[in-house]
Design a protein around this motif. Structure first.
Motif: not given
Length: 395
Positions: A245-253
């Motif tokens: 969840f963090l990866y998608g938001g912190v890195v991509h979104e």
């Protein structure tokens, strides 16, 4: 039964310990408690139930059941509930803070060093080794969670595989799929009648999450508050569930961190005691300094706190309902699937050459062979290997 022992399932009206004794014990566990969430709740049982007799077996089991039922990092929620048992809101608040604060301060210090010295070869070398070892650790954690949570249920396996595939394909975690999975299993096992009666599930899903926007002093802090509050509301089963969840938001979104920085953040969580979710403090620091760390940590742990203290009085009444159990099974299957998928996603960034492949495989093999081997030992060894190998490969 001893005359001084409260009946099973009841709470003693006169605790044999003071609130400050409990706070000091939680502070100790938060400072030296290595081994992940399962080990941490085991320490709590040993120290509070077996050795000191401060908490009854029944109260401890209720806390464990609630932690499994509601979203939130397992060990942190159990610490909050055990504080609630005899000292209610004040006890829950102080016990939770005491348990989380030591590891938060540690990641804050590491975050400062990372920002200040991150460009130095030794810092890069340490995370070169640690990042690869983390992949092996998460892989074994995913294996254990899969074996424990999925069993032979075909529906749970379908959910598990779907979420693993979605996580790999999108390189992020789609939070609403967690809830959808829980509702699917709930309806499959206990359809219409349970829905009409409610049985408390709607109350669980409607628990409020207090906004942190007023704490923010900039647009970035507001975004951090909102994102990490959302993240904290969907950490089911294990602190590792928050990783994709963090990866998608912190890195991509939001593009707050690079992929390498994110893997380093997960590694930091592995080398510090306390809950794995404390990695949010490190991430928040990299985004916006101390304010970012504080807002990210509060945003993540506030839902955990609310999901513990609000339903705590009703745990005995609703905790064993078939509808609730089915919902939890579905959410857990989805969470474990996402964790498994995140292993593949993160491995693509950390496994970059033959030494890192070897480190990840050896880590997984050691954890499989030696069940009681502590992760911090592996992380420290991997850091030393990184210090030795990285300079040779990157001259």
């Amino acid at each position: 039964m001893d005359a001084n022992t409260p009946p099973t399932g009841t709470q003693s009206t006169s605790p044999v310990y003071t609130l400050w004794q409990l706070v000091l014990l939680m502070l100790k566990l938060g400072t030296i408690g290595f081994g992940g969430p399962v080990a941490l709740v085991g320490y709590m049982h040993r120290d509070l139930v077996e050795q000191r007799g401060w908490i009854s077996e029944a109260d401890y089991k209720e806390g464990m059941a609630l932690a499994q039922l509601a979203p939130g990092p397992l060990a942190a929620q159990v610490s909050i509930y055990l504080g609630y048992v005899h000292y209610r809101i004040l006890g829950a608040t102080l016990a939770g803070i005491a348990f989380v604060m030591p590891s938060f301060l540690m990641v804050l210090g590491i975050g400062w060093a990372y920002v200040r010295f991150g460009g130095l070869p030794w810092m890069q070398a340490v995370f070169y080794g640690v990042g690869a070892a983390v992949i092996g650790i998460i892989a074994m954690s995913a294996k254990k969670l899969t074996e424990k949570s999925i069993g032979k249920d075909k529906l749970l396996w379908a959910i598990y595989l779907l979420l693993a595939g979605v996580t790999i394909a999108t390189e992020s975690e789609i939070a609403w799929l967690f809830i959808a999975a829980g509702i699917l299993v709930w309806f499959w096992r206990h359809p219409p009648k349970v829905f009409k009666n409610g049985n408390g599930l709607s109350a669980l899903l409607a628990l409020p999450i207090a906004p942190l926007v007023n704490m923010a002093s900039s647009e970035t802090l507001i975004q951090i508050a909102l994102f990490f509050t959302k993240a904290g509301a969907f950490v089911f089963g294990s602190g590792l569930a928050i990783v994709p969840f963090l990866y998608g938001g912190v890195v991509h979104e939001h593009q707050w961190l690079t992929e390498k920085q994110f893997v380093d953040a997960v590694a930091v969580a592995m080398i510090t005691p306390g809950p794995v979710v404390i990695t949010v403090g490190f991430i928040g620091y990299l985004i916006a300094g101390v304010k970012g760390a504080v807002v990210a940590a509060l945003g993540t742990f506030l839902p955990c706190y609310l999901f513990t203290v609000i339903p705590a009085p009703y745990m005995k009444k609703y905790g064993k309902l078939p509808a609730i159990i089915a919902f939890v099974d579905g959410v857990t299957a989805a969470a474990v699937g996402a964790i498994t998928g995140s292993v593949v996603v993160l491995a693509q960034r950390s496994i970059v050459d033959i030494p890192t492949i070897a480190l990840a495989l050896v880590t997984a093999g050691l954890l499989w062979k030696f069940k009681k081997l502590q992760e911090p030992v592996i992380i420290a060894t991997a850091a030393l290997i990184g210090l030795a190998v990285y300079p040779v490969l990157h001259r």
